[in-house]
Design an enzyme around this catalytic site. Structure first.
Site, PDB file in Angstrom:
ATOM      1  N   ASP A  80     -54.000  75.561  20.811  1.00 61.67           N
ATOM      2  CA  ASP A  80     -55.345  75.048  20.577  1.00 61.67           C
ATOM      3  C   ASP A  80     -56.139  75.920  19.606  1.00 61.67           C
ATOM      4  O   ASP A  80     -56.466  77.055  19.931  1.00 61.67           O
ATOM      5  CB  ASP A  80     -56.047  74.973  21.948  1.00 61.67           C
ATOM      6  CG  ASP A  80     -57.265  74.083  21.938  1.00 61.67           C
ATOM      7  OD1 ASP A  80     -57.346  73.200  21.071  1.00 61.67           O
ATOM      8  OD2 ASP A  80     -58.139  74.277  22.802  1.00 61.67           O
ATOM      9  N   ASP A 102     -56.356  75.526  12.674  1.00 65.60           N
ATOM     10  CA  ASP A 102     -57.802  75.639  12.459  1.00 65.60           C
ATOM     11  C   ASP A 102     -58.118  76.989  11.826  1.00 65.60           C
ATOM     12  O   ASP A 102     -58.590  77.905  12.502  1.00 65.60           O
ATOM     13  CB  ASP A 102     -58.521  75.474  13.809  1.00 65.60           C
ATOM     14  CG  ASP A 102     -60.034  75.543  13.667  1.00 65.60           C
ATOM     15  OD1 ASP A 102     -60.538  75.453  12.526  1.00 65.60           O
ATOM     16  OD2 ASP A 102     -60.714  75.683  14.705  1.00 65.60           O
TER      17      ASP A 102
HETATM   18 ZN   LIG Z   1     -61.480  72.389  20.443  1.00 63.16          ZN
END
Ligand SMILES: [Zn+2]
Length: 279
Positions: A80, A102
């Site tokens: 994540d 990310d």
């Molecule tokens: Zn998130």
């Protein structure tokens, strides 16, 4: 079935798959148990970089596999918000089913790192999620966070990003923030999200930061095309508060499963409640 196939089915059926984070085995088991009980087709569980460091990448993979087998239920493990190519590669090599790239960098660098991860993952049947737009907040309870339309994912940028990287899923921003804010109402701009979907219809769309959003907003987002919803902060709060209460009420109790058990039970209740929204 692969995670991408489950997400495709969700899109066709107009529902969403839940994603919940864990850092301990009791919480993981509570999530899987709730998902199975709610008859969701599958569940995604995630570890942030911090959670993965605490649990261990290999340990997280082994735990998920053991619990999925025990419950006879499909569970997909997601890295994540992993920041770098190296971190994503480590998760893929350890056996994760999915990665969210990310890098928290500007467009060109985000595009380049995400493309690198997609190329690396292609042979391994891993589902890859990219992220565009500035998702503010953290997985904590905060007072107030300013968010403007400038922070939203731009439809034409999403279309370009998806075409160039070939990601399976996209995390987009349209009013959502990570965490819970106490002094402001969290509100989604579903009309803006619809523009993103119109510009780039291919990927599976993911809603992050669903803690703190109203049930109506979450349902409207799913109706507009969200197929995967992330809940984290509300789970942490439920676990923490239940644990604190048990320890306060039973100050001499030192048997771990006796004070952790009720906290995990609260997580299970909350996951059941959230999954009912996604149907
Ligand atoms: Zn998130």
């Amino acid at each position: 079935m692969t995670l991408n196939e489950y997400l495709k089915q969700a899109r066709e059926g107009g529902y969403a798959i839940g994603h919940f984070n864990f850092a301990t085995e009791d919480v993981l088991k509570a999530i899987v148990s709730a998902a199975k009980e709610s008859r969701a087709p599958c569940v995604m569980v995630g570890t942030s970089e911090g959670e993965a460091e605490f649990v261990g990448l290999k340990e997280a993979v082994a735990l998920v596999r053991a619990i999925a087998e025990d419950f006879q239920y499909p569970v997909f493990l997601n890295a994540d918000h992993f920041r770098s190519f190296e971190k994503c590669r480590a998760a893929i090599d350890a056996g994760y089913d999915s990665v969210i790239v990310d890098p928290k960098k500007e467009y060109a660098e985000n595009l380049s790192i995400t493309t690198q991860v997609v190329e690396y993952a292609r042979s391994a049947n891993i589902s890859i999620e990219g992220e565009l737009g500035y998702l503010k907040g953290s997985s904590e309870v905060q007072q107030k966070i300013e968010i403007s339309i400038d922070d939203y994912s731009k439809p034409e940028e999403v279309a370009d990003f998806v075409a160039q990287t070939g990601v399976d899923r996209m995390a987009v921003v349209f009013g959502n923030i990570h965490g819970i804010v106490t002094d402001q109402e969290e509100k989604l701009d579903v009309e803006h999200f619809a523009k993103i979907v119109a510009a780039a219809p291919a990927p599976a769309y993911v809603l992050h930061g669903a803690s703190g959003l109203s049930d109506q907003d979450i349902k409207a987002a799913i109706k507009a095309g969200i197929v995967n919803v992330h809940f984290n902060t509300e789970l942490r709060v439920a676990y923490h508060d239940a644990l604190e209460k048990t320890m306060h009420d039973n100050p001499t109790e030192t048997t771990p499963y006796k004070y952790l058990g009720p906290a995990a039970e609260e997580v299970k209740k909350l996951v059941l409640q959230k999954l009912a929204l996604f149907k």
